[in-house]
Motif scaffolding. Sequence first.
Motif, PDB file in Angstrom:
ATOM      1  N   THR A 260      46.288  59.457  68.035  1.00 41.43           N
ATOM      2  CA  THR A 260      46.782  60.760  68.477  1.00 41.43           C
ATOM      3  C   THR A 260      47.853  60.596  69.557  1.00 41.43           C
ATOM      4  O   THR A 260      48.828  61.363  69.589  1.00 41.43           O
ATOM      5  N   ARG A 279      49.860  71.412  66.174  1.00 40.20           N
ATOM      6  CA  ARG A 279      49.015  70.296  65.718  1.00 40.20           C
ATOM      7  C   ARG A 279      47.606  70.792  65.400  1.00 40.20           C
ATOM      8  O   ARG A 279      47.019  70.427  64.375  1.00 40.20           O
ATOM      9  N   GLU A 313      39.445  66.564  68.347  1.00 42.96           N
ATOM     10  CA  GLU A 313      40.847  66.702  68.745  1.00 42.96           C
ATOM     11  C   GLU A 313      41.260  68.169  68.801  1.00 42.96           C
ATOM     12  O   GLU A 313      41.996  68.585  69.713  1.00 42.96           O
TER      13      GLU A 313
END
Length: 324
Positions: A260, A279, A313
């Motif tokens: 990432t 994202r 994430e």
Amino acid sequence: MTVLIDAPLWPAHGTLWSHLVSDLSLDELHDFAARAGIARRAFDLDHYDVPEARFAELVALGAVPTDRRELVRRLTTAGLRVAGHARGAAKRAALQARWDALLPGTPTVGSELLDRWYEAHRTYHGPAHLTHVLDSLVVLDPDRTAPRAVALALWFHDAVHDGRAGDDEAASAALAGETLGALDATSSAVGTEEAQSPEVATQVERTATRVERTEVAEVQRLVLLTTHHDPAPGDHAGALVCDADLAILGSAPDRYTRYTEQVRREYAHVPDELFAPARAEVLERLLDAGPFFRTPVGAERWEAAARRNVSDEILRLRGHGTGR
């Protein structure tokens, strides 16, 4: 400034060498190296090799001296260390050998492709990613029964990478068509007057019928599938390509974190307030679309970890978790 340098203890080429690293980011490391006049060719995936003669100068510029153990610990804690086996596998010579085994007699094609994968602006979509997808294909297809077009598609799938989703995949597919199509055109030269010279005849013999038009078209189709990673049911070749490309999602948490960070650096020109929601939206669509992996091996090995990694994430990007 968190640039570190260990003592010059590593012998090679008639001198001793140090390792120059950053425990913050590769961007910081590259910036420091550029200011110090260290050539980019001295960079080896997570560090710069610098000769003993420059040690004192680099310390004076701000690099913090430390021992090898502490340097490795700091690099590992930051999620920036590339393990030894990965470093060796990503070496250009090893990748060139893999291309030569895949398509013998076309070393120049492989070398030109590697020039693209080694472009300086790449942080994630570079030689380590190429190595990882090729290794993942071996995991998914241990008996190597997949058609050659699958491996060729992986070599070409990010051959063009300028950070434009959709456009990069289309440009990579076009490059595959142009490059592999030229090999097919070379093979068709047999029997022409030009092909009668020994030099041309040898080249034609080496490349004749290696990549036919139908295979070129299949490689292009598979490259385009990596735009959305949504192969149709029963498309085994497409599933192999997409699963190999997404295998990083199912990696260990520290490796996923490094992934990432590398992706974020490739989009460093995009402000955080735009990048994070964009994202997160992409990842949420992936989660909602169904399973990430379409092959039985990929689903068993990587699906659960991938869903955990991606979910975590998204929480960080939405501001509900710790981290960046």
